[in-house]
Write a protein that holds these residues in place. Sequence first.
Motif, PDB file in Angstrom:
ATOM      1  N   LEU A  85      -5.865  36.789 -30.209  1.00 40.18           N
ATOM      2  CA  LEU A  85      -5.251  35.794 -30.774  1.00 40.18           C
ATOM      3  C   LEU A  85      -6.262  35.165 -31.724  1.00 40.18           C
ATOM      4  O   LEU A  85      -7.278  35.445 -31.185  1.00 40.18           O
ATOM      5  CB  LEU A  85      -5.390  34.288 -29.379  1.00 40.18           C
ATOM      6  N   TYR A  86      -5.197  35.185 -32.921  1.00 37.05           N
ATOM      7  CA  TYR A  86      -6.411  34.354 -33.696  1.00 37.05           C
ATOM      8  C   TYR A  86      -5.038  33.363 -34.189  1.00 37.05           C
ATOM      9  O   TYR A  86      -4.438  32.860 -33.998  1.00 37.05           O
ATOM     10  CB  TYR A  86      -6.607  35.097 -34.914  1.00 37.05           C
ATOM     11  N   SER A  87      -6.346  31.699 -33.389  1.00 35.91           N
ATOM     12  CA  SER A  87      -5.803  30.524 -34.304  1.00 35.91           C
ATOM     13  C   SER A  87      -6.552  29.260 -35.998  1.00 35.91           C
ATOM     14  O   SER A  87      -7.606  29.189 -35.278  1.00 35.91           O
ATOM     15  CB  SER A  87      -5.689  29.950 -33.153  1.00 35.91           C
ATOM     16  N   LEU A  88      -6.128  29.185 -36.331  1.00 32.72           N
ATOM     17  CA  LEU A  88      -6.285  28.918 -37.333  1.00 32.72           C
ATOM     18  C   LEU A  88      -6.711  26.859 -37.403  1.00 32.72           C
ATOM     19  O   LEU A  88      -7.852  26.244 -37.493  1.00 32.72           O
ATOM     20  CB  LEU A  88      -5.181  28.327 -38.629  1.00 32.72           C
ATOM     21  N   ASP A  89      -6.148  26.832 -35.460  1.00 38.52           N
ATOM     22  CA  ASP A  89      -6.615  25.736 -35.168  1.00 38.52           C
ATOM     23  C   ASP A  89      -7.737  25.264 -35.108  1.00 38.52           C
ATOM     24  O   ASP A  89      -8.864  24.144 -35.053  1.00 38.52           O
ATOM     25  CB  ASP A  89      -5.945  25.506 -33.636  1.00 38.52           C
ATOM     26  N   ASP A  90      -8.900  25.971 -34.500  1.00 37.64           N
ATOM     27  CA  ASP A  90     -10.086  25.894 -33.986  1.00 37.64           C
ATOM     28  C   ASP A  90     -11.258  27.208 -34.741  1.00 37.64           C
ATOM     29  O   ASP A  90     -11.938  27.585 -34.503  1.00 37.64           O
ATOM     30  CB  ASP A  90     -10.601  25.775 -32.671  1.00 37.64           C
ATOM     31  N   ASN A  91     -10.223  27.997 -35.460  1.00 40.35           N
ATOM     32  CA  ASN A  91     -10.872  29.526 -36.416  1.00 40.35           C
ATOM     33  C   ASN A  91     -11.626  30.201 -35.696  1.00 40.35           C
ATOM     34  O   ASN A  91     -12.497  30.933 -35.570  1.00 40.35           O
ATOM     35  CB  ASN A  91     -11.772  28.665 -37.021  1.00 40.35           C
ATOM     36  N   ILE A 149      -9.542  35.867 -21.161  1.00 38.30           N
ATOM     37  CA  ILE A 149     -10.646  36.922 -21.320  1.00 38.30           C
ATOM     38  C   ILE A 149     -11.681  35.942 -22.126  1.00 38.30           C
ATOM     39  O   ILE A 149     -12.983  35.973 -20.800  1.00 38.30           O
ATOM     40  CB  ILE A 149     -10.367  38.366 -21.509  1.00 38.30           C
ATOM     41  N   PHE A 150     -11.922  35.840 -22.701  1.00 33.32           N
ATOM     42  CA  PHE A 150     -13.369  34.800 -23.327  1.00 33.32           C
ATOM     43  C   PHE A 150     -13.002  34.645 -24.934  1.00 33.32           C
ATOM     44  O   PHE A 150     -11.856  35.200 -25.675  1.00 33.32           O
ATOM     45  CB  PHE A 150     -14.390  36.220 -23.491  1.00 33.32           C
ATOM     46  N   ASP A 151     -13.654  33.418 -25.264  1.00 34.45           N
ATOM     47  CA  ASP A 151     -13.221  33.212 -26.451  1.00 34.45           C
ATOM     48  C   ASP A 151     -14.325  33.172 -27.509  1.00 34.45           C
ATOM     49  O   ASP A 151     -15.753  33.110 -27.166  1.00 34.45           O
ATOM     50  CB  ASP A 151     -13.341  31.405 -26.510  1.00 34.45           C
ATOM     51  N   THR A 152     -14.031  33.800 -28.655  1.00 36.34           N
ATOM     52  CA  THR A 152     -15.621  34.122 -29.648  1.00 36.34           C
ATOM     53  C   THR A 152     -16.266  31.711 -29.851  1.00 36.34           C
ATOM     54  O   THR A 152     -15.752  31.427 -29.944  1.00 36.34           O
ATOM     55  CB  THR A 152     -15.427  34.586 -30.847  1.00 36.34           C
ATOM     56  N   GLN A 153     -17.390  32.515 -30.506  1.00 36.01           N
ATOM     57  CA  GLN A 153     -17.966  31.379 -31.325  1.00 36.01           C
ATOM     58  C   GLN A 153     -16.397  31.194 -32.837  1.00 36.01           C
ATOM     59  O   GLN A 153     -15.826  31.500 -32.911  1.00 36.01           O
ATOM     60  CB  GLN A 153     -19.164  30.939 -31.887  1.00 36.01           C
ATOM     61  N   PRO A 154     -16.522  30.075 -33.006  1.00 39.85           N
ATOM     62  CA  PRO A 154     -15.688  29.420 -34.864  1.00 39.85           C
ATOM     63  C   PRO A 154     -16.396  30.986 -35.348  1.00 39.85           C
ATOM     64  O   PRO A 154     -17.451  30.725 -35.797  1.00 39.85           O
ATOM     65  CB  PRO A 154     -16.366  28.186 -35.039  1.00 39.85           C
TER      66      PRO A 154
END
Length: 266
Positions: free
Chosen positions: A131-137, A150-155
């Motif tokens: 999933l990619y969101s423009l809310d937080d890039n 599962i995980f988030d990347t850095q912005p």
Amino acid sequence: MRVLIVIIVCFQLLSLNAQELKTTFVKSVPIKADRFIGVDSFDHFYYTIGNTLYKKTPNKVYSYNNIQLGTITTVDLSNPLKIVLFYRDFNVMILLDNRLNELSDRINFSTESYAKNVAFVSISSNNNIWLYSLDDNILTLWNYESKKTIFDTQPLSLYEKEFEATNQISTYEYCWLISQGSVLLFNEYGSFIKSIKSNAIKQFQPYLNGYLFADTDNVYYKNLENNQKEVLRVNQGHKIDNFMRVKNNLYFFDANVLYKYTVLKK
């Protein structure tokens, strides 16, 4: 003798790096559609007319429509047994089986644990989706069964300054996020692999040791191991700036006709 062996080995390595690809025209298929979606690994065709999704096989045409959600934004055909539909206007995802029957209730990202506005959705392994969101890039790997991240990347701007994705492509192992000037690659564990610089990537398609892309006149293959670029010739008189790749096949849709080519090594 030792010098000769070294020369032979070097020549073999150079030969392996030089892909020397060519295309062979296979067939053209008439398909009347408002929008051509793609081709799955079984060579079945997907397209929309109005808000209805169709799947065309040699023996039957299947259809799916959800009037409550309106226009389909994207369809991920990576797994033909678990097709991912995304409706961006409603922030909703639905899974379909190979007959276009619903496999799941609608997943509303606004009310689930993810709770963001989604720009792009694509499949991964083990009931996970990218999933990619423009809310937080941020790029997220999210499990739609457990409804857990599962995980988030850095912005993404930390990997590439002012990066904002305009498209997303994934496999079970990797995810590529494409912007106007570069492509960011992540693996299934959330690790950042590399940034690919380009000011003119259209229709980015990962392939072999690099990627395919197009301009208005040609399709190109860029080898990331040796940084070489070569032209893949297509000569059927159709537009080529919009194409897709499935395995070693290229598909071009133009004026209600689908053109299929096979990519071979010379």
